[in-house]
Scaffold this motif. Structure first.
Motif, PDB file in Angstrom:
ATOM      1  N   LYS A   1      -4.429 -40.656 -48.109  1.00 41.36           N
ATOM      2  CA  LYS A   1      -3.950 -39.294 -47.889  1.00 41.36           C
ATOM      3  C   LYS A   1      -2.441 -39.155 -48.095  1.00 41.36           C
ATOM      4  O   LYS A   1      -1.995 -38.252 -48.780  1.00 41.36           O
ATOM      5  CB  LYS A   1      -4.338 -38.846 -46.477  1.00 41.36           C
ATOM      6  CG  LYS A   1      -4.052 -37.402 -46.193  1.00 41.36           C
ATOM      7  CD  LYS A   1      -4.614 -37.004 -44.854  1.00 41.36           C
ATOM      8  CE  LYS A   1      -4.209 -35.604 -44.491  1.00 41.36           C
ATOM      9  NZ  LYS A   1      -4.868 -34.588 -45.290  1.00 41.36           N
ATOM     10  N   CYS A   2      -1.642 -40.071 -47.484  1.00 41.64           N
ATOM     11  CA  CYS A   2      -0.189 -39.899 -47.529  1.00 41.64           C
ATOM     12  C   CYS A   2       0.511 -40.940 -48.390  1.00 41.64           C
ATOM     13  O   CYS A   2       1.733 -40.952 -48.455  1.00 41.64           O
ATOM     14  CB  CYS A   2       0.389 -39.937 -46.123  1.00 41.64           C
ATOM     15  SG  CYS A   2       0.439 -41.583 -45.394  1.00 41.64           S
TER      16      CYS A   2
ATOM     17  N   VAL B   1      -7.137 -41.175 -40.589  1.00 44.99           N
ATOM     18  CA  VAL B   1      -7.476 -41.580 -41.953  1.00 44.99           C
ATOM     19  C   VAL B   1      -7.557 -43.101 -42.005  1.00 44.99           C
ATOM     20  O   VAL B   1      -6.662 -43.783 -41.507  1.00 44.99           O
ATOM     21  CB  VAL B   1      -6.393 -41.102 -42.957  1.00 44.99           C
ATOM     22  CG1 VAL B   1      -6.781 -41.498 -44.366  1.00 44.99           C
ATOM     23  CG2 VAL B   1      -6.188 -39.615 -42.864  1.00 44.99           C
TER      24      VAL B   1
ATOM     25  N   CYS C   1      -2.895 -45.932 -47.725  1.00 47.87           N
ATOM     26  CA  CYS C   1      -3.482 -44.700 -47.216  1.00 47.87           C
ATOM     27  C   CYS C   1      -3.865 -43.809 -48.389  1.00 47.87           C
ATOM     28  O   CYS C   1      -3.083 -43.633 -49.328  1.00 47.87           O
ATOM     29  CB  CYS C   1      -2.479 -43.987 -46.317  1.00 47.87           C
ATOM     30  SG  CYS C   1      -3.103 -42.434 -45.680  1.00 47.87           S
TER      31      CYS C   1
ATOM     32  N   ARG D   1       0.628 -38.233 -36.813  1.00 51.91           N
ATOM     33  CA  ARG D   1       0.514 -36.778 -36.978  1.00 51.91           C
ATOM     34  C   ARG D   1      -0.843 -36.269 -36.503  1.00 51.91           C
ATOM     35  O   ARG D   1      -1.257 -35.166 -36.859  1.00 51.91           O
ATOM     36  CB  ARG D   1       0.681 -36.411 -38.452  1.00 51.91           C
ATOM     37  CG  ARG D   1       2.034 -36.753 -38.994  1.00 51.91           C
ATOM     38  CD  ARG D   1       2.065 -36.456 -40.477  1.00 51.91           C
ATOM     39  NE  ARG D   1       3.303 -36.948 -41.066  1.00 51.91           N
ATOM     40  CZ  ARG D   1       3.411 -37.408 -42.303  1.00 51.91           C
ATOM     41  NH1 ARG D   1       2.355 -37.436 -43.105  1.00 51.91           N
ATOM     42  NH2 ARG D   1       4.540 -37.832 -42.758  1.00 51.91           N
TER      43      ARG D   1
ATOM     44  N   ILE E   1      -3.801 -37.220 -37.412  1.00 54.12           N
ATOM     45  CA  ILE E   1      -4.815 -37.160 -38.463  1.00 54.12           C
ATOM     46  C   ILE E   1      -5.428 -38.552 -38.547  1.00 54.12           C
ATOM     47  O   ILE E   1      -4.699 -39.545 -38.575  1.00 54.12           O
ATOM     48  CB  ILE E   1      -4.201 -36.780 -39.829  1.00 54.12           C
ATOM     49  CG1 ILE E   1      -3.389 -35.495 -39.723  1.00 54.12           C
ATOM     50  CG2 ILE E   1      -5.284 -36.653 -40.885  1.00 54.12           C
ATOM     51  CD1 ILE E   1      -2.499 -35.241 -40.925  1.00 54.12           C
TER      52      ILE E   1
ATOM     53  N   CYS F   1      -4.376 -45.290 -40.814  1.00 49.79           N
ATOM     54  CA  CYS F   1      -3.015 -45.114 -41.308  1.00 49.79           C
ATOM     55  C   CYS F   1      -2.110 -44.746 -40.133  1.00 49.79           C
ATOM     56  O   CYS F   1      -2.360 -43.757 -39.453  1.00 49.79           O
ATOM     57  CB  CYS F   1      -2.974 -44.023 -42.362  1.00 49.79           C
ATOM     58  SG  CYS F   1      -1.298 -43.620 -42.842  1.00 49.79           S
TER      59      CYS F   1
ATOM     60  N   CYS G   1      -0.296 -41.188 -40.674  1.00 46.76           N
ATOM     61  CA  CYS G   1      -1.202 -40.059 -40.442  1.00 46.76           C
ATOM     62  C   CYS G   1      -1.619 -39.993 -38.971  1.00 46.76           C
ATOM     63  O   CYS G   1      -1.702 -38.912 -38.398  1.00 46.76           O
ATOM     64  CB  CYS G   1      -2.434 -40.185 -41.326  1.00 46.76           C
ATOM     65  SG  CYS G   1      -2.087 -39.971 -43.073  1.00 46.76           S
TER      66      CYS G   1
END
Ligand SMILES: [Zn+2]
Length: 72
Positions: free
Chosen positions: A36-37, A23, A34, A19, A21, A13, A16
């Motif tokens: 997560k987001c 994922v 994604c 940032r 992260i 992603c 992410c």
């Protein structure tokens, strides 16, 4: 959202990753989503965002000296 198969988890992603992260996204109906987001986009959208992220690391392989900083 259905559980993605392992071969569909191929791209990170970009939101992410920006940032810091890590994922992986699942492929649903030709779009990468994604988990997560909730970012989603086509492969071209994702690759465009990867290019933006790569700008951040443009000088990662270069040694920057104090003199270089003075010239900037
Ligand atoms: Zn994300």
């Amino acid at each position: 959202m259905p559980i993605p198969k392992s071969h569909e988890l191929t791209m990170r992603c970009p939101v992410c990753f920006n940032r810091e992260i890590d994922v992986l996204m699942s492929l649903v109906d030709g779009r990468y989503c994604c988990l997560k987001c909730s970012y989603n986009g086509t492969e071209a959208d994702v690759r465009d965002m990867y290019k933006d992220i790569q700008k951040k690391f443009k000088w990662i392989g270069k040694r920057v000296t104090i003199e270089d900083y003075d010239r900037l």
